[in-house]
Write an enzyme that holds these catalytic residues in place. Structure first.
Site, PDB file in Angstrom:
ATOM      1  N   GLY A  48       0.801  -1.230   0.000  1.00  0.00           N
ATOM      2  CA  GLY A  48       0.000   0.000   0.000  1.00  0.00           C
ATOM      3  C   GLY A  48       0.831   1.276   0.000  1.00  0.00           C
ATOM      4  O   GLY A  48       0.337   2.342   0.358  1.00  0.00           O
ATOM      5  N   GLU A  53       9.058   6.618  -2.191  1.00  0.00           N
ATOM      6  CA  GLU A  53       8.675   5.209  -2.106  1.00  0.00           C
ATOM      7  C   GLU A  53       9.955   4.387  -2.032  1.00  0.00           C
ATOM      8  O   GLU A  53      10.780   4.433  -2.937  1.00  0.00           O
ATOM      9  CB  GLU A  53       7.861   4.834  -3.341  1.00  0.00           C
TER      10      GLU A  53
END
Ligand code: DCP
Length: 228
Positions: A30, A101
Site C-alpha cells: 500500500g 517510495e
C-alpha cells in the site's frame, strides 16, 4: 551547490534542511496509496518509485526479465534500481518535505539480500553490487529522517497482487513475499540485521483502503514532523 560534510561525504547544500521520509514495505503493502494520500498536502514533494523505468529502459524490461530468470537478470535489475533510487535521493526539491517510495537502503538490504540468500544471485554479482552500494553510502550523504514501515501480512499482499494483475508479477509465489516480509521484520522491527538510517514509524497495513487512509490521517502530524 555541492560541498563535503564533516564525515567527508558529498552533500548538496540546498537539500540540507529538508525532511526526507521513506515509505517502506512489502510488494503491494500500500505504499502507492500512502504516497497518493500525502501528495494532496502542500509543502510535500512526493516521489513515486520509478517502476515504469524498471519496466522500460531503452526498450528493455529488466523487471520482467528478473522474474523470468532471477539468476541471470537479478544483477541487471538491481543495478538499475540502485541507480534510479540514488537519482531520487539526490534530486533537488523546492518543497521542505520530500516523501519517497522505498530507499536505496531497502533496495539493498531487502531485495538484493533476498536474491542472494535464496541462492538466486551468484556470489560475484552480490559482491559487485555490495561494493557499489558501500562506495555510494560511504561517499555521498543520503539523509533519511523517518522510515514509515507499512507492516502487512504476506498473505494479504499476495491477494492484492493477484487482484492488480501486473503482468510481470503474475508468477510471484507467496513464499517470495514471505521471504521479503521476514527480511523487513529483521531489519526494521527486530533490528537484528542491518543499519537503520532513521527512526521507524510502524503502520499496520492489512486493512482495506478506507481504514488505511484513516491511519494515515491519524499519523499525519507525526509523519510530517519526522517523528516515530
Ligand atoms: N522490486 C524489486 N527490487 C527492488 C524493488 C522492487 O524486484 N529493489 C520489484 C517488486 C515489484 C516491483 O518491483 O514487483 C514494484 O515494487 P513495489 O513493491 O516497490 O511497488 P508496488 O507498486 O508493488 O508497491 P505498493 O503496491 O505497495 O504501492
Amino acid at each position: 551547490m555541492q560541498s563535503y560534510s564533516s564525515q567527508g561525504k558529498l552533500v548538496r547544500n540546498g537539500e540540507k534542511n529538508k525532511l526526507v521520509i521513506c515509505i517502506e514495505g512489502n510488494i503491494a503493502s500500500g505504499k502507492t496509496t500512502c504516497l497518493e494520500y500525502f501528495s494532496k498536502t502542500s509543502n510535500i514533494e512526493v516521489l513515486t518509485e520509478p517502476v515504469s523505468k524498471w519496466r522500460n529502459v531503452r526498450g528493455h524490461n529488466p523487471l520482467g526479465l528478473m522474474y523470468q530468470d532471477p539468476t541471470r537478470w537479478g544483477i541487471t535489475l538491481q543495478t538499475y534500481i540502485q541507480l534510479t533510487m540514488l537519482d531520487q535521493h539526490l534530486s533537488t526539491t523546492s518543497a521542505p518535505i520530500r516523501m519517497m517510495e522505498r530507499s536505496i537502503y531497502g533496495a539493498k538490504y531487502i531485495f538484493v539480500e533476498n536474491l542472494y540468500r535464496s541462492g538466486k544471485m551468484p556470489e560475484v554479482d552480490f559482491a559487485v553490487l555490495s561494493e557499489w552500494f558501500e562506495w555510494i553510502t560511504q561517499n555521498i550523504a543520503i539523509p533519511v529522517d523517518l522510515i514509515v514501515y507499512l507492516q502487512s501480512s504476506p498473505q494479504i499482499c499476495h491477494e492484492r497482487l493477484k487482484e492488480r494483475c501486473r503482468e510481470e508479477e503474475k508468477i510471484i509465489p507467496l513464499e517470495y513475499l514471505e521471504a521479503i516480509h521476514q527480511l523487513y521484520e529483521d531489519w526494521l522491527i527486530k533490528k537484528t540485521s542491518f543499519n537503520i538510517p532513521a527512526p521507524v514509524l510502524v503502520i499496520s497495513a492489512d486493512d482495506d483502503l478506507q481504514k488505511m487512509i484513516h491511519q494515515f490521517e491519524e499519523n499525519r502530524e507525526k509523519i510530517l514532523s519526522g517523528r516515530n
